[in-house]
Enzyme design. Structure first.
Site, mmCIF file in Angstrom:
data_model
loop_
_atom_site.group_PDB
_atom_site.id
_atom_site.type_symbol
_atom_site.label_atom_id
_atom_site.label_comp_id
_atom_site.label_asym_id
_atom_site.label_seq_id
_atom_site.Cartn_x
_atom_site.Cartn_y
_atom_site.Cartn_z
ATOM 1 N N ARG A 83 0.854 -1.185 0.000
ATOM 2 C CA ARG A 83 0.000 0.000 0.000
ATOM 3 C C ARG A 83 0.894 1.240 0.000
ATOM 4 O O ARG A 83 1.721 1.400 0.901
ATOM 5 C CB ARG A 83 -0.910 -0.008 1.235
ATOM 6 C CG ARG A 83 -1.738 1.242 1.384
ATOM 7 C CD ARG A 83 -2.778 1.141 2.508
ATOM 8 N NE ARG A 83 -3.533 2.372 2.546
ATOM 9 C CZ ARG A 83 -3.452 3.292 3.513
ATOM 10 N NH1 ARG A 83 -2.685 3.083 4.572
ATOM 11 N NH2 ARG A 83 -4.137 4.407 3.437
ATOM 12 N N HIS A 127 -3.074 10.886 0.540
ATOM 13 C CA HIS A 127 -2.528 10.718 1.889
ATOM 14 C C HIS A 127 -1.945 12.076 2.302
ATOM 15 O O HIS A 127 -0.753 12.219 2.541
ATOM 16 C CB HIS A 127 -1.490 9.587 1.911
ATOM 17 C CG HIS A 127 -1.236 9.000 3.267
ATOM 18 N ND1 HIS A 127 -1.347 7.653 3.543
ATOM 19 C CD2 HIS A 127 -0.873 9.577 4.431
ATOM 20 C CE1 HIS A 127 -1.058 7.436 4.816
ATOM 21 N NE2 HIS A 127 -0.753 8.595 5.383
ATOM 22 N N GLU A 172 -7.496 8.401 6.079
ATOM 23 C CA GLU A 172 -7.751 9.069 7.357
ATOM 24 C C GLU A 172 -8.299 10.494 7.199
ATOM 25 O O GLU A 172 -7.628 11.472 7.548
ATOM 26 C CB GLU A 172 -6.480 9.075 8.214
ATOM 27 C CG GLU A 172 -5.980 7.665 8.504
ATOM 28 C CD GLU A 172 -4.850 7.617 9.530
ATOM 29 O OE1 GLU A 172 -4.365 8.676 9.951
ATOM 30 O OE2 GLU A 172 -4.477 6.501 9.923
ATOM 31 N N ASN A 296 -7.512 1.783 9.833
ATOM 32 C CA ASN A 296 -6.200 2.006 10.433
ATOM 33 C C ASN A 296 -6.403 2.048 11.933
ATOM 34 O O ASN A 296 -7.243 2.805 12.433
ATOM 35 C CB ASN A 296 -5.609 3.333 9.955
ATOM 36 C CG ASN A 296 -5.393 3.367 8.440
ATOM 37 O OD1 ASN A 296 -5.553 2.353 7.763
ATOM 38 N ND2 ASN A 296 -5.032 4.530 7.923
ATOM 39 N N TYR A 298 -4.464 2.141 15.801
ATOM 40 C CA TYR A 298 -3.254 2.297 16.611
ATOM 41 C C TYR A 298 -3.497 2.099 18.104
ATOM 42 O O TYR A 298 -2.701 1.493 18.784
ATOM 43 C CB TYR A 298 -2.600 3.666 16.353
ATOM 44 C CG TYR A 298 -1.971 3.713 14.982
ATOM 45 C CD1 TYR A 298 -0.698 3.201 14.760
ATOM 46 C CD2 TYR A 298 -2.670 4.214 13.881
ATOM 47 C CE1 TYR A 298 -0.128 3.189 13.491
ATOM 48 C CE2 TYR A 298 -2.110 4.208 12.607
ATOM 49 C CZ TYR A 298 -0.836 3.692 12.424
ATOM 50 O OH TYR A 298 -0.290 3.676 11.170
ATOM 51 N N GLU A 370 -3.585 -0.067 8.090
ATOM 52 C CA GLU A 370 -2.417 0.372 8.862
ATOM 53 C C GLU A 370 -2.535 -0.150 10.276
ATOM 54 O O GLU A 370 -3.610 -0.073 10.886
ATOM 55 C CB GLU A 370 -2.322 1.911 8.978
ATOM 56 C CG GLU A 370 -1.894 2.608 7.727
ATOM 57 C CD GLU A 370 -1.782 4.128 7.934
ATOM 58 O OE1 GLU A 370 -1.579 4.588 9.086
ATOM 59 O OE2 GLU A 370 -1.905 4.846 6.932
HETATM 60 C C1 PNW Z 1 -1.389 7.652 10.512
HETATM 61 N N1 PNW Z 1 -2.896 11.354 15.568
HETATM 62 O O1 PNW Z 1 -1.313 8.954 10.969
HETATM 63 C C2 PNW Z 1 -1.000 7.856 9.071
HETATM 64 O O2 PNW Z 1 -1.892 7.341 8.123
HETATM 65 C C3 PNW Z 1 0.418 7.568 8.773
HETATM 66 O O3 PNW Z 1 0.816 8.359 7.690
HETATM 67 C C4 PNW Z 1 1.269 7.794 10.012
HETATM 68 O O4 PNW Z 1 2.628 7.720 9.763
HETATM 69 C C5 PNW Z 1 0.825 6.770 11.047
HETATM 70 O O5 PNW Z 1 -0.557 6.869 11.308
HETATM 71 C C6 PNW Z 1 1.577 6.895 12.379
HETATM 72 O O6 PNW Z 1 1.334 8.114 12.981
HETATM 73 C C7 PNW Z 1 -1.732 9.459 12.140
HETATM 74 O O7 PNW Z 1 -2.135 12.191 16.068
HETATM 75 C C8 PNW Z 1 -1.047 10.558 12.596
HETATM 76 O O8 PNW Z 1 -3.990 11.098 16.119
HETATM 77 C C9 PNW Z 1 -1.429 11.175 13.731
HETATM 78 C C10 PNW Z 1 -2.528 10.706 14.419
HETATM 79 C C11 PNW Z 1 -3.237 9.607 13.956
HETATM 80 C C12 PNW Z 1 -2.823 8.975 12.822
#
Ligand code: PNW
Length: 473
Positions: A83, A127, A172, A296, A298, A370
């Protein structure tokens, strides 16, 4: 009781997509080459005080020149899919004028090289790198940008549509709209809550219009949303209300629009005067526009309505809230282990998010587009003639735990069809510049040497055996 090996082994369905992800501005570099125009991230990164250390994507991982080596690395790891994102301002430098064939040619070469290597290309059209000229004309808060996005999607589809099956329109939209236009943590760095909500609507509208351009001839169209498990920090009514609000702005605003063609009533009510200007027909364009959904994931948020709590960790500076109309909500750490981003690790949230989407929304195939973690990786010089090594057991544990969560969801009937690790390689981590490393592959930013970390070798063996178990602790 000790479980037998067969019981602890975790297999994924045949045909499960095993990938890794990147994004154009984070890896390509070559910002002035072959007719590329400036994007809002060039402008933002070159504005003092916006990115840690004054880092920019000018060189990044030099992927623009090293893509053949990078594709060979992907193939050697056994990835079945990659991707990546396409830079709008390479393809149409000023967003409205002539198409830059040389820019498109780069992606033709990349796609052909991937296909020759047996790696399926999964491009994302947006992106976060809006052509600067379109920002100068108002950016995403300007409705016109959605139509320019659909034109760009058509151009890319004309060039690559015969070879690319799986397309992602926007990545996102929450980040693009609210970090870009409300908190200003991301480009273009505006702090205008009302404009940020209009941006969110126009990103979704642009996605829907682009989907119309991309659909057909067996192509699958999706969007990638960053979803979070959201829990109230306590039982107090204001904490429960805070969770409803953050779930609303973060998850339901985008899920309801994409999968039901409507905005959640409570979120629109919370927004009040900030609510978007929705034209007749917009929600029909947005709803039912995805053949598959990218998720995605986290971490989980614990939130409170009580005063005095911290903000979410969205940039090293974090001066304003990315939650229009719900700026009072606080984010609480509950003491779980954290990654180098300070984000608490909670894989149960991934199973929760996947199950929730499968249960509450019309069924579409799901992909984790992601998932991954930053840790403070260090290079150990090799002994006895071995090359340098990067041992990252924390990342292996993170990904393994999250893959187990994916498997739990699949076992419960969730139509999860693939997983993409973020990221293939260390890269420009937005507001943190090069200070945070998410890669499976280590990048020495001075020499551009690529060193697969232990996690890359481990992920490769997971792919090779189609699951977890034998080699994991
Ligand atoms: C995602 N937050 O970004 C992105 O899709 C990627 O490009 C990035 O590198 C990855 O997660 C890791 O950060 C985010 O602050 C960036 O809430 C910031 C946030 C969430 C997602």
């Amino acid at each position: 009781i000790q479980k037998s090996r067969a019981e602890t082994e975790i297999r994924f369905p045949t045909g499960f997509v095993w990938g890794a992800a990147t994004a154009a501005y984070q890896i390509e570099g070559a910002v002035d080459e072959d007719g590329r125009g400036p994007s809002i991230w060039d402008t933002f990164a070159h504005t003092p005080g916006k990115v840690l250390g004054g880092d920019t994507g000018d060189v990044a991982t030099d992927h623009y020149h090293r893509f053949r080596e990078d594709v060979a690395l992907m193939a050697s790891l056994g990835l079945t899919a990659y991707r990546f994102s396409i830079s709008w301002s390479r393809v149409r430098p000023d967003g409205t004028g002539p198409i830059n064939t040389e820019g498109l040619d780069f992606y033709r070469r990349l796609v052909d090289t991937l296909l020759e290597a047996g790696v399926q290309p999964w491009p994302t059209l947006y992106h976060w790198d809006l052509p600067q000229a379109l920002e100068d004309a108002g950016g995403w808060p300007n409705r016109d940008t959605a139509y320019r996005f659909a034109e760009y999607a058509q151009v890319v589809c004309d060039a690559l549509g015969d070879r690319v099956v799986n397309w992602t329109t926007i990545n996102e939209p929450w980040c693009a709209a609210f970090l870009g236009y409300a908190s200003g943590d991301h480009a273009p760095g505006r702090r205008e809550p009302g404009a940020s909500v209009r941006a969110a609507h126009h990103l979704l509208l642009g996605h829907g219009l682009a989907a119309q351009s991309l659909r057909g001839e067996g192509r699958n169209v999706g969007a990638s949303v960053n979803l979070y498990a959201v829990s109230p920090a306590g039982e107090a009514a204001e904490d429960v209300d805070a969770a409803r609000r953050i779930d609303g702005l973060q998850n339901r605003l985008f899920l309801d629009a994409l999968l039901r063609g409507e905005y959640p009533e409570d979120v629109i009510a919370d927004l009040g005067d900030l609510a978007p200007d929705v034209h007749d027909g917009d929600m029909e364009i947005i709803g039912g526009s995805v053949d598959q959904l990218g998720i995605n994931y986290y971490n989980r948020f614990f939130v409170t309505g009580k005063e005095g709590a911290a903000r979410a960790i969205t940039s090293p500076f974090a001066e304003a809230s990315p939650w229009p109309g719900s700026e009072h909500v606080g984010f609480v750490q509950v003491g779980r282990p954290v990654t180098a981003m300070g984000w608490e690790i909670d894989e149960s949230g991934l199973a929760e998010v996947l199950t929730r989407v499968a249960e509450e929304y019309p069924s579409v195939p799901l992909y984790v587009t992601e998932n991954g973690a930053a840790f403070d990786d260090v290079v150990a010089e090799g002994e006895n003639g071995d090359g340098p090594r990067v041992d990252d057991p924390d990342r292996v544990a993170y990904i393994e735990a999250h893959l187990r969560a994916c498997h739990t969801a699949i076992s419960a009937g969730v139509p999860l069809r693939g997983y993409f690790a973020w990221s293939l390689m260390d890269n420009f981590e937005w507001g943190w510049g090069y200070a945070k490393r998410f890669g499976l592959v280590y990048v020495d930013f001075l020499t551009q040497a690529r060193i697969p970390k232990t996690s890359a070798q481990w992920y490769s063996s997971v792919i090779g055996q189609g699951g977890l178990g034998r080699m994991s602790a």
